[in-house]
Design a protein around this motif. Structure first.
Motif, mmCIF file in Angstrom:
data_model
loop_
_atom_site.group_PDB
_atom_site.id
_atom_site.type_symbol
_atom_site.label_atom_id
_atom_site.label_comp_id
_atom_site.label_asym_id
_atom_site.label_seq_id
_atom_site.Cartn_x
_atom_site.Cartn_y
_atom_site.Cartn_z
ATOM 1 N N CYS A 174 0.850 -1.191 0.000
ATOM 2 C CA CYS A 174 0.000 0.000 0.000
ATOM 3 C C CYS A 174 0.885 1.239 0.000
ATOM 4 N N PRO A 178 -3.733 10.154 5.419
ATOM 5 C CA PRO A 178 -4.621 9.348 6.254
ATOM 6 C C PRO A 178 -6.081 9.748 6.146
ATOM 7 N N ARG A 192 -9.142 7.255 5.153
ATOM 8 C CA ARG A 192 -10.325 7.118 6.005
ATOM 9 C C ARG A 192 -11.604 7.428 5.252
ATOM 10 N N GLU A 198 -12.460 4.540 3.147
ATOM 11 C CA GLU A 198 -12.934 3.448 4.004
ATOM 12 C C GLU A 198 -14.375 3.694 4.450
ATOM 13 N N VAL A 247 -9.406 -1.553 5.524
ATOM 14 C CA VAL A 247 -8.024 -1.310 5.938
ATOM 15 C C VAL A 247 -7.714 -2.096 7.206
ATOM 16 N N SER A 248 -6.589 -2.811 7.182
ATOM 17 C CA SER A 248 -6.034 -3.442 8.382
ATOM 18 C C SER A 248 -4.799 -2.635 8.749
ATOM 19 N N ARG A 249 -4.863 -1.971 9.894
ATOM 20 C CA ARG A 249 -3.769 -1.101 10.307
ATOM 21 C C ARG A 249 -2.835 -1.825 11.264
ATOM 22 N N ARG A 276 -0.005 -0.532 6.599
ATOM 23 C CA ARG A 276 -1.398 -0.951 6.482
ATOM 24 C C ARG A 276 -1.549 -1.879 5.285
ATOM 25 N N VAL A 327 -4.501 -3.000 2.586
ATOM 26 C CA VAL A 327 -5.786 -2.487 2.104
ATOM 27 C C VAL A 327 -6.380 -3.482 1.128
ATOM 28 N N ARG A 377 2.184 -7.158 1.627
ATOM 29 C CA ARG A 377 2.864 -6.730 2.847
ATOM 30 C C ARG A 377 4.079 -5.903 2.469
ATOM 31 N N LEU A 403 -2.427 -1.924 15.323
ATOM 32 C CA LEU A 403 -2.191 -0.552 15.754
ATOM 33 C C LEU A 403 -2.891 -0.313 17.078
#
Length: 146
Positions: free
Chosen positions: A60, A79, A83, A86, A93-95, A100, A102, A113, A123
């Motif tokens: 990402c 960011p 957001r 999202e 999103v996996s933070r 992250r 996405v 990754r 997070l």
């Protein structure tokens, strides 16, 4: 001098942009509930950048890549754009602590990754409860009562 800095902003930008701007001619993969006309210009650019990363199997884009591509100078806009996308239901999103992952909702494809990503620690924002209070494993020694 500024042009050199923009070119070094990230590999993702180099792969995304070309001189003719042909990347904007492709149709956006959107869910049925979202119309392309509802998205602002900056949101479209951020979504295209993230979608391109997912399609090509790249990590990402970092916030600065998104900000430079969208034409912002503020470090908070990357960011915020993520957001917004999202909230609209375009991405999931996996933070993690520094990176992250996405997922594009319309296609189901996910960004790769980041090569520097070594741990899958989620997070934990400032002021949040400790990891052990949330049921997450801890690498600290247990406290010994005297």
């Amino acid at each position: 001098m500024k042009q050199g800095w923009i070119k070094q902003a990230g590999d993702c930008l180099d792969a995304f942009w070309n001189n003719e701007g042909a990347c904007f001619e492709d149709a956006l993969p959107l869910p049925a509930s979202v119309c392309a006309d509802d998205l602002g210009v900056a949101e479209r650019i951020a979504y295209r950048l993230i979608n391109h990363a997912a399609e090509t199997g790249r990590p990402c884009p970092v916030n600065i890549d998104i900000e430079v591509a969208a034409g912002f100078n503020s470090s908070s806009m990357g960011p915020k754009l993520v957001r917004k996308l999202e909230k609209r239901g375009l991405i999931r999103v996996s933070r993690f602590q520094r990176f992250r992952l996405v997922e594009i909702v319309a296609t189901g494809k996910q960004t790769a990754r980041h090569p520097s990503m070594q741990a899958d620690r989620p997070l934990v924002r400032r002021g949040a409860r400790s990891a052990s209070a949330m049921g997450l494993p801890s690498d600290r020694k247990p406290y010994a009562a005297r």
